[in-house]
Motif scaffolding. Structure first.
Motif, mmCIF file in Angstrom:
data_model
loop_
_atom_site.group_PDB
_atom_site.id
_atom_site.type_symbol
_atom_site.label_atom_id
_atom_site.label_comp_id
_atom_site.label_asym_id
_atom_site.label_seq_id
_atom_site.Cartn_x
_atom_site.Cartn_y
_atom_site.Cartn_z
ATOM 1 N N PHE A 1 5.827 3.755 0.795
ATOM 2 C CA PHE A 1 5.290 2.421 0.563
ATOM 3 C C PHE A 1 5.366 1.572 1.833
ATOM 4 C CE2 PHE A 1 6.841 2.482 -4.157
ATOM 5 C CZ PHE A 1 5.968 3.531 -4.425
ATOM 6 N N ALA A 2 4.361 0.735 2.033
ATOM 7 C CA ALA A 2 4.375 -0.266 3.098
ATOM 8 C C ALA A 2 4.146 -1.636 2.486
ATOM 9 C CB ALA A 2 3.306 0.028 4.143
ATOM 10 N N VAL A 3 4.842 -2.640 3.008
ATOM 11 C CA VAL A 3 4.770 -4.001 2.470
ATOM 12 C C VAL A 3 4.655 -4.989 3.623
ATOM 13 C CG1 VAL A 3 6.005 -5.777 1.161
ATOM 14 C CG2 VAL A 3 6.146 -3.383 0.440
ATOM 15 N N SER A 4 3.746 -5.944 3.499
ATOM 16 C CA SER A 4 3.654 -7.028 4.483
ATOM 17 C C SER A 4 4.266 -8.292 3.894
ATOM 18 C CB SER A 4 2.196 -7.292 4.864
ATOM 19 O OG SER A 4 1.476 -7.806 3.755
ATOM 20 N N GLN A 5 4.547 -9.254 4.761
ATOM 21 C CA GLN A 5 5.165 -10.498 4.315
ATOM 22 C C GLN A 5 4.347 -11.714 4.731
ATOM 23 O OE1 GLN A 5 9.520 -10.905 4.051
ATOM 24 N NE2 GLN A 5 9.592 -9.431 5.747
ATOM 25 N N MET A 6 4.524 -12.794 3.970
ATOM 26 C CA MET A 6 3.967 -14.081 4.372
ATOM 27 C C MET A 6 4.661 -14.552 5.649
ATOM 28 S SD MET A 6 4.131 -17.658 2.247
ATOM 29 C CE MET A 6 4.184 -19.234 3.105
ATOM 30 N N ILE A 7 5.978 -14.454 5.668
ATOM 31 C CA ILE A 7 6.763 -14.817 6.844
ATOM 32 C C ILE A 7 7.720 -13.664 7.135
ATOM 33 C CG2 ILE A 7 8.381 -16.456 7.860
ATOM 34 C CD1 ILE A 7 7.369 -18.555 5.903
ATOM 35 N N ALA B 1 0.845 -1.193 0.000
ATOM 36 C CA ALA B 1 0.000 0.000 0.000
ATOM 37 C C ALA B 1 0.874 1.233 0.000
ATOM 38 C CB ALA B 1 -0.927 -0.003 1.219
ATOM 39 N N PHE B 2 0.270 2.400 -0.341
ATOM 40 C CA PHE B 2 1.033 3.641 -0.340
ATOM 41 C C PHE B 2 0.248 4.749 0.344
ATOM 42 C CE2 PHE B 2 -1.177 3.811 -4.521
ATOM 43 C CZ PHE B 2 -1.851 5.019 -4.393
ATOM 44 N N ALA B 3 0.999 5.723 0.866
ATOM 45 C CA ALA B 3 0.440 6.927 1.477
ATOM 46 C C ALA B 3 1.575 7.909 1.694
ATOM 47 C CB ALA B 3 -0.250 6.598 2.804
ATOM 48 N N ASP B 4 1.233 9.163 1.850
ATOM 49 C CA ASP B 4 2.214 10.169 2.257
ATOM 50 C C ASP B 4 2.214 10.194 3.778
ATOM 51 O OD1 ASP B 4 3.857 12.308 2.681
ATOM 52 O OD2 ASP B 4 2.454 13.818 1.919
ATOM 53 N N ILE B 5 3.193 9.522 4.386
ATOM 54 C CA ILE B 5 3.173 9.359 5.847
ATOM 55 C C ILE B 5 3.810 10.526 6.593
ATOM 56 C CG2 ILE B 5 3.157 6.847 5.679
ATOM 57 C CD1 ILE B 5 6.153 6.918 6.472
ATOM 58 N N ASP B 6 4.575 11.379 5.873
ATOM 59 C CA ASP B 6 5.316 12.436 6.564
ATOM 60 C C ASP B 6 4.987 13.837 6.054
ATOM 61 O OD1 ASP B 6 6.451 12.001 4.119
ATOM 62 O OD2 ASP B 6 8.461 11.557 4.865
ATOM 63 N N GLY B 7 3.946 13.945 5.228
ATOM 64 C CA GLY B 7 3.463 15.256 4.818
ATOM 65 C C GLY B 7 4.335 16.008 3.848
ATOM 66 N N ASP B 8 5.225 15.315 3.125
ATOM 67 C CA ASP B 8 6.102 16.018 2.183
ATOM 68 C C ASP B 8 5.616 15.921 0.742
ATOM 69 O OD1 ASP B 8 6.635 13.377 1.655
ATOM 70 O OD2 ASP B 8 8.810 13.522 1.933
#
Length: 713
Positions: free
Chosen positions: A590-596, A578-585
């Motif tokens: 990007f954020a990524v999850s894993q199976m393990i 997923a993506f978002a502007d997390i720091d207001g710039d």
């Protein structure tokens, strides 16, 4: 038609299937065809037809299937393959036009320079017949009352040098310490899990982060503390604090994915978590989540739900819910199958080809906090010729393919054809993926399709749908050749060969360098932990891939080399993204999850000096989240068009705010918002490098085409 003139006319070739019928026999597939205006050549290793036989041919087009009479004029054999030269027999005027139309659908591509890929366009239509036939608030605005369609603007500012963009892995310093629970038992639901979502749950103006967790099976030894889903609150600078217990989300499920949407229209985002088992709806009450077990969206406790999303399918102003179902699976079924790795005897996940399909689910929002399952009357339950469920669904997207004002549903399926459920505007859907060219890849194969997304990637008229696939199956990229007709141009656009070795789950379009063009990001990771033992060239953990949009007329995408990706180049068993502007710039992180393993957070540290503008919309007559709205801007001589659509990728949700990169343009010439209810607003004087909160005007004018509300009766 003069046969000699027709025979001399140009012919188009492709490798796929049309169908042939002799007398009262069944329709049989033909693997390869050369099509001309008066005749065609067919090649097959299985079909047997005599010379001078009267036959009928069937070919689907974007509008309907065409059936043509023909005569076999010559039969010749080469090895195991037989070639049939066939003439069309007494075509009437309409049938002759059909033949011309089929040829035209191949040769009429987006630009004259693309003649070399015309055959693939027809392939995307013809091959699907195999399955189809056999089975805030408001700022000062200037509202313009006249509607003028924006001119198509093709990108012409292509650059040859890749931008230097650095992604920094800030997982440790951000406070994100989520590690997804994995039992190690090779169970199917755990292979496809890993939901991740950006949302502003506390309405403080920054993007928080929710992650879906697993839980031990009943036969496993439970840990002292059960794993739970996790909510992390963002302080606005990209530092996160675990607030799971405080916000009421410390629940333990065999979780799969997550959807975000304000289903009760009270102004804050609610959560829906899919699981193997009962699904869970959480209402957001001023920053605290309260489960709603009586809302009617729990589903069948024996179902493996995967991706889901909120959208307003009936245009009544509230958010409905669509939930994908993977396969008819249970632990007992997997035990009976007893799939093992040949060289080691270790258990492995069974292939989807030996698992039965299941039905996806559509829930209508009744506006009183409850939903009704309308899957059957709505027509989304796709079956085969024997009435069995077809879907092995892993992701879902909502997009209006036919421009009738109602959101359609694209369903990405695993090793069966994909679905394009076209919304008829009366509460019902019709499955038309084969006719649209979205059912299969460019070889006519049903692929292991996982994460998916769509965007206007090349201009404001050219829509593309991208989807990740299994190894040796390149990422698909279906591009609109004309309305209601797509072709898979993944190879031509530069993503075919580079993606073929990887197993791709999460995938999305995002303008990471803010140059005004949609780039493509995908996360990879195999399903078998020990794949290297049986296939030495493959690995379980795989690097993500980032494709820069060059703006060129062809081979639009260029892969960023691993050494230029910074922290983003780490090898992962990637799942959600997923993506978002997390720091207001203004740029997208990007954020990524894993199976393990642990989830990762990558901060975008680009410093190219590019400008940007962001929009956060609130519907009034439309659904409050404005899901399904489109925003069109013009800046620096370039037009861009993007949807408000958080449901993207795989089991994940991106932020609802829409970001436009402007490159070096320091002003925005025009902004048009197309609201889901069919109204529009034209805005001027919008500052760059700023997020604009826009509330729908209750007296905004309608577009030329009226968008009705579906009849629920």
């Amino acid at each position: 038609m003069n046969r000699k003139e027709g025979a001399a006319a140009s012919r188009v070739s492709y490798h796929g299937q049309c169908f042939i019928k002799v007398s009262d026999a069944d329709w049989q597939p033909i693997e390869s065809i050369d099509l001309g205006r008066a005749a065609m050549s067919l090649r097959s290793s299985t079909v047997a037809v005599d010379r001078d036989a009267l036959v009928r041919l069937r070919i689907p087009t974007s509008d309907a299937e065409v059936e043509l009479p023909a005569v076999v004029r010559h039969v010749s054999k080469t090895g195991k393959e037989t070639r049939y030269d066939i003439e069309f027999d007494q075509l009437d005027e309409e049938q002759s036009r059909d033949v011309e139309g089929i040829i035209a659908s191949v040769t009429r591509v987006r630009a004259a320079s693309r003649w070399t890929i015309a055959a693939l366009a027809l392939l995307a239509v013809v091959v699907p017949a195999v399955w189809y036939l056999t089975t805030s608030w408001t700022e000062e605005t200037e509202v313009v009352r006249e509607v003028a369609a924006p001119e198509q603007v093709r990108y012409e500012d292509a650059t040859t040098e890749r931008p230097k963009v650095v992604f920094t892995d800030i997982t440790e310093q951000s406070g994100l310490d989520f590690v997804r629970y994995y039992s190690g038992g090779k169970w199917v639901p755990e292979v496809h899990a890993g939901g991740i979502a950006f949302l502003d749950y506390d309405l403080d103006g920054d993007q928080d982060l929710f992650l879906v967790n697993g839980t031990p099976w009943s036969w496993d030894q439970a840990p002292e503390e059960l794993p739970t889903h996790r909510m992390y609150s963002n302080d606005g600078t990209g530092r996160f604090t675990d607030v799971t217990t405080e916000v009421g989300l410390a629940d333990s499920h065999m979780g799969m994915g997550v959807a975000v949407g304000d289903y009760d229209s009270d102004g804050d985002p609610d959560l829906y978590v899919t699981t193997y088992g009962v699904n869970h709806l959480y209402r957001n009450d001023n920053g605290v989540f309260v489960e709603q077990p009586d809302a009617g969206v729990g589903g069948d406790p024996g179902t493996q739900s995967v991706s889901s999303g909120f959208f307003d399918y009936d245009n009544d102003g509230d958010l409905d819910l669509f939930v994908t179902s993977y396969t008819a699976w249970s632990p007992d079924i997997q035990r009976r199958l007893n799939r093992r790795v040949a060289k080691t005897g270790m258990p492995r996940v069974p292939s989807p080809t030996i698992l039965k399909g299941d039905f996806c689910v559509l829930y209508r929002n009744d506006g009183n906090g409850r939903f009704t399952d309308v899957s059957k009357p709505a027509g989304i339950r796709v079956t085969d010729t024997e009435g069995r469920p077809v879907a092995k669904a892993l992701s879902v997207n909502f997009v209006d393919f036919d421009d009738n004002g109602f959101l359609d549903i694209f369903v990405a399926n695993d090793k069966v054809r994909n679905f394009a459920l076209l919304n008829q505007g009366d509460g019902t859907f019709v499955e038309k993926a084969a006719e649209l060219g979205l059912a299969y890849d460019n070889q006519g194969n049903a692929t292991a399709t996982m994460g998916s997304d769509y965007a206007y990637y090349a201009d404001t008229k050219t829509l593309a749908v991208a989807a990740g696939n299994f190894s040796r199956e390149a990422t698909s990229m279906w591009v609109a050749i004309k309305p209601r007709l797509f072709g898979d141009f993944s190879a031509e656009e530069g993503i075919g060969t580079p993606t073929s070795p990887y197993v791709t789950f999460g995938l999305f379009f995002a303008d990471y360098d803010l140059d005004g063009r949609e780039d493509l990001f995908q996360v990879n990771g195999h399903v078998h932990e020990h794949i290297h033992m049986s296939s030495p060239e493959e690995t379980f953990r795989q690097s993500p891939q980032l494709f820069w949009n060059t703006g060129r007329e062809s081979r639009v995408y260029e892969e960023i080399p691993l050494e230029e990706m910074g922290g983003l180049g780490v090898k992962l068993s990637g799942r959600g993204a997923a993506f978002a502007d997390i720091d207001g710039d203004g740029d997208l992180d990007f954020a990524v999850s894993q199976m393990i393993g642990r989830a990762h957070l990558f901060r975008n540290d680009q410093a190219l000096g590019h400008n940007w503008i962001r929009f956060l919309l609130e519907g009034a007559n439309s659904n409050r989240d404005a899901i399904g709205a489109w925003i069109e801007i013009e800046a620096g001589g370039k037009a861009q068009k993007k949807p408000v659509m958080p449901t993207r990728s795989f089991v994940s949700q991106v932020e609802r705010t829409v970001t436009f990169g402007l490159g070096k343009a320091d002003k925005v010439d025009s902004v048009r918002i197309l609201w889901p209810d069919g109204t529009y607003e034209d805005l001027t004087g919008m500052e760059v490098n700023k997020t604009h909160r826009i509330r729908q005007s209750e007296d905004a004018p309608k577009l030329t085409v009226e968008v009705p509300v579906a009849n629920r009766s």
